[in-house]
Design a protein around this motif. Structure first.
Motif, PDB file in Angstrom:
ATOM      1  N   UNK A 197       0.861  -1.181   0.000  1.00 43.72           N
ATOM      2  CA  UNK A 197       0.000   0.000   0.000  1.00 43.72           C
ATOM      3  C   UNK A 197       0.893   1.224   0.000  1.00 43.72           C
ATOM      4  N   UNK A 198       0.397   2.308  -0.568  1.00 45.93           N
ATOM      5  CA  UNK A 198       1.176   3.547  -0.587  1.00 45.93           C
ATOM      6  C   UNK A 198       1.035   4.317   0.718  1.00 45.93           C
ATOM      7  N   UNK A 199       0.078   3.918   1.557  1.00 40.85           N
ATOM      8  CA  UNK A 199      -0.241   4.703   2.744  1.00 40.85           C
ATOM      9  C   UNK A 199       0.606   4.326   3.947  1.00 40.85           C
ATOM     10  N   UNK A 200       1.910   4.237   3.738  1.00 43.73           N
ATOM     11  CA  UNK A 200       2.830   3.910   4.822  1.00 43.73           C
ATOM     12  C   UNK A 200       4.083   4.772   4.703  1.00 43.73           C
ATOM     13  N   UNK A 201       4.634   5.154   5.836  1.00 39.29           N
ATOM     14  CA  UNK A 201       5.946   5.804   5.884  1.00 39.29           C
ATOM     15  C   UNK A 201       6.908   4.828   6.540  1.00 39.29           C
ATOM     16  N   UNK A 202       7.979   4.477   5.838  1.00 37.10           N
ATOM     17  CA  UNK A 202       8.931   3.475   6.332  1.00 37.10           C
ATOM     18  C   UNK A 202      10.322   4.087   6.508  1.00 37.10           C
ATOM     19  N   UNK A 203      10.994   3.661   7.544  1.00 33.78           N
ATOM     20  CA  UNK A 203      12.373   4.108   7.778  1.00 33.78           C
ATOM     21  C   UNK A 203      13.094   3.045   8.601  1.00 33.78           C
ATOM     22  N   UNK A 204      14.399   3.112   8.577  1.00 38.31           N
ATOM     23  CA  UNK A 204      15.209   2.145   9.313  1.00 38.31           C
ATOM     24  C   UNK A 204      15.622   2.734  10.661  1.00 38.31           C
ATOM     25  N   UNK A 205      15.564   1.914  11.694  1.00 37.51           N
ATOM     26  CA  UNK A 205      15.993   2.310  13.032  1.00 37.51           C
ATOM     27  C   UNK A 205      17.204   1.451  13.401  1.00 37.51           C
ATOM     28  N   UNK A 206      18.308   2.098  13.713  1.00 41.97           N
ATOM     29  CA  UNK A 206      19.553   1.384  14.012  1.00 41.97           C
ATOM     30  C   UNK A 206      19.892   1.481  15.490  1.00 41.97           C
ATOM     31  N   UNK A 207      20.636   0.496  16.020  1.00 44.53           N
ATOM     32  CA  UNK A 207      21.058   0.559  17.420  1.00 44.53           C
ATOM     33  C   UNK A 207      22.006   1.735  17.641  1.00 44.53           C
ATOM     34  N   UNK A 208      22.250   2.105  18.892  1.00 44.14           N
ATOM     35  CA  UNK A 208      23.223   3.165  19.162  1.00 44.14           C
ATOM     36  C   UNK A 208      24.610   2.762  18.672  1.00 44.14           C
ATOM     37  N   UNK A 209      25.440   3.746  18.390  1.00 43.39           N
ATOM     38  CA  UNK A 209      26.830   3.464  18.050  1.00 43.39           C
ATOM     39  C   UNK A 209      27.529   2.806  19.235  1.00 43.39           C
ATOM     40  N   UNK A 210      28.548   2.012  18.934  1.00 42.69           N
ATOM     41  CA  UNK A 210      29.264   1.277  19.976  1.00 42.69           C
ATOM     42  C   UNK A 210      30.748   1.595  19.903  1.00 42.69           C
ATOM     43  N   UNK A 211      31.342   1.859  21.063  1.00 39.27           N
ATOM     44  CA  UNK A 211      32.773   2.174  21.130  1.00 39.27           C
ATOM     45  C   UNK A 211      33.430   1.285  22.177  1.00 39.27           C
ATOM     46  N   UNK A 212      34.620   0.775  21.839  1.00 44.96           N
ATOM     47  CA  UNK A 212      35.406  -0.070  22.736  1.00 44.96           C
ATOM     48  C   UNK A 212      36.700   0.674  23.049  1.00 44.96           C
ATOM     49  N   UNK A 213      36.931   0.953  24.328  1.00 42.47           N
ATOM     50  CA  UNK A 213      38.129   1.666  24.770  1.00 42.47           C
ATOM     51  C   UNK A 213      39.107   0.648  25.325  1.00 42.47           C
ATOM     52  N   UNK A 234      26.099   6.638  23.052  1.00 43.07           N
ATOM     53  CA  UNK A 234      26.771   5.456  22.514  1.00 43.07           C
ATOM     54  C   UNK A 234      26.870   4.371  23.582  1.00 43.07           C
ATOM     55  N   UNK A 235      26.855   3.127  23.121  1.00 42.67           N
ATOM     56  CA  UNK A 235      27.124   2.008  24.007  1.00 42.67           C
ATOM     57  C   UNK A 235      28.642   1.898  24.157  1.00 42.67           C
ATOM     58  N   UNK A 236      29.113   1.891  25.393  1.00 45.82           N
ATOM     59  CA  UNK A 236      30.546   2.026  25.654  1.00 45.82           C
ATOM     60  C   UNK A 236      31.044   0.902  26.543  1.00 45.82           C
ATOM     61  N   UNK A 237      32.228   0.382  26.206  1.00 43.48           N
ATOM     62  CA  UNK A 237      32.916  -0.592  27.053  1.00 43.48           C
ATOM     63  C   UNK A 237      34.374  -0.185  27.158  1.00 43.48           C
ATOM     64  N   UNK A 238      34.947  -0.351  28.336  1.00 42.94           N
ATOM     65  CA  UNK A 238      36.369  -0.095  28.543  1.00 42.94           C
ATOM     66  C   UNK A 238      36.990  -1.362  29.119  1.00 42.94           C
ATOM     67  N   UNK A 239      38.134  -1.755  28.584  1.00 37.67           N
ATOM     68  CA  UNK A 239      38.774  -2.990  29.019  1.00 37.67           C
ATOM     69  C   UNK A 239      40.229  -2.725  29.399  1.00 37.67           C
ATOM     70  N   UNK A 240      40.622  -3.247  30.568  1.00 40.23           N
ATOM     71  CA  UNK A 240      42.018  -3.172  30.991  1.00 40.23           C
ATOM     72  C   UNK A 240      42.248  -4.267  32.019  1.00 40.23           C
ATOM     73  N   UNK A 241      43.176  -5.160  31.716  1.00 33.86           N
ATOM     74  CA  UNK A 241      43.420  -6.288  32.618  1.00 33.86           C
ATOM     75  C   UNK A 241      44.273  -5.911  33.818  1.00 33.86           C
ATOM     76  N   UNK A 242      44.811  -4.709  33.851  1.00 32.49           N
ATOM     77  CA  UNK A 242      45.653  -4.290  34.973  1.00 32.49           C
ATOM     78  C   UNK A 242      44.800  -3.923  36.186  1.00 32.49           C
TER      79      UNK A 242
END
Length: 329
Positions: free
Chosen positions: A150-166, A185-193
């Motif tokens: 049907x032509x009576x629709x508005x469609x768009x894509x929804x994406x997850x938040x950006x992701x950053x790994x520190x 943004x979805x954020x993770x920081x990793x350090x084994x020390x």
């Protein structure tokens, strides 16, 4: 309030049965507009507003239209023409000079909450989803997936938040995580020390990890990363991390940077036993745009500005190769 639709829905979902709710979606724009088609926000009859569809200039008027939708239990479209002197947008003094059309849809259990819980589920599993809004004002309806016949629709894509790994959880990683948090943004920081990447130092939304580099390839935060910032300030640790990125490239990675001047980067790559061409995306080093300043907050701003450009497919190559001080080791 962070304004990405994921954060909007996370905030709204526990309250979805408290009072009446309305979804406002921009379905078209012409000329200058604060936000573009696909932007969404939620209103409640108690005055809650989650998200933005303008710089704050339209929301109060939209609330009056929302009341009409709740009274009739129907959708409606509203157009604001910032060029027309007789239009309400002109009287509000917005002055953007464009035109914005919004679809207003009541949200309730009776219309399956417009499938918004399913949209949230998809975003929580890092999946993009196609959302189609029925434009027939007699009935509020959202369809997830391909556009109906049907032509009576508005469609768009929804994406997850950006992701950053520190990679590296020192003191200068904190403003990076803080700015990323503000961006939503979805954020993770990793350090084994020990005493690094401590949860108390970082925003509550930031995942603080302590995995050895050899185990990172199995971690969700590593696999989902779109941007990676390498800032251990320790040559051997930076080298091991970059070697892992070369051997096990994250599938969504679009941006990779390493703190420090070029001569340090050469040492890191030599110790990693890799050539820069073996990395899955161009390595930005020195990291960030040359915005001036040498405090951790300035460097964090410069890095995330460059990462932001990369994730939104804007030019992001560093024009100057020597802006970060040689004392960064």
């Amino acid at each position: 309030m962070r304004h990405h639709i994921y954060h909007i829905l996370k905030t709204w979902f526990p309250q979805k049965d408290v009072g009446q709710w309305l979804l406002a979606t921009i379905i078209s724009t012409r000329g200058s507009a604060y936000r573009k088609a696909g932007a969404m926000m939620l209103f409640s009859d108690t005055g809650d507003q989650f998200g933005v569809v303008s710089g704050g200039c339209l929301e109060s008027d939209l609330f009056h239209h929302a009341r009409k939708c709740w009274m009739t239990n129907t959708s409606r479209t509203v157009t604001y023409d910032m060029q027309e002197e007789g239009d309400v947008a002109w009287r509000l003094g917005i002055g953007c000079g464009g035109e914005v059309t919004l679809l207003l849809q009541p949200v309730s259990e009776h219309n399956d909450y417009l499938c918004l819980p399913q949209v949230l589920d998809a975003l929580e599993t890092n999946q993009a989803v196609s959302v189609c809004h029925r434009l027939d004002n007699s009935k509020a309806q959202i369809h997830i997936g391909d556009k109906p016949d049907s032509e009576d629709w508005f469609c768009h894509s929804v994406s997850p938040p950006n992701t950053v790994f520190i990679a590296g959880g020192g003191v200068d990683a904190v403003p990076v995580a803080q700015i990323a948090h503000t961006l939503g943004w979805q954020t993770a920081v990793n350090d084994e020390r020990a005493r690094y990447a401590r949860a108390g130092d970082f925003p509550s939304s930031c995942a603080c990890l302590a995995h050895p580099v050899a185990e990172l390839k199995e971690q969700t935060a590593y696999q989902q990363a779109q941007a990676m910032i390498v800032m251990h300030h320790q040559v051997e640790m930076d080298a091991r991390f970059l070697a892992s990125v070369a051997a096990f490239p994250p599938p969504y990675l679009k941006y990779l940077c390493l703190l420090g001047p070029m001569h340090r980067t050469e040492r890191v790559l030599s110790q990693a036993g890799i050539a820069v061409e073996e990395l899955p995306v161009p390595l930005q080093s020195p990291a960030g745009f040359n915005v001036g300043g040498d405090l951790p907050e300035s460097i964090a701003l410069s890095i995330l500005s460059q990462a932001h450009a990369a994730l939104y497919d804007k030019p992001y190559a560093q024009s100057s190769s020597d802006w970060q001080c040689d004392s960064i080791q």
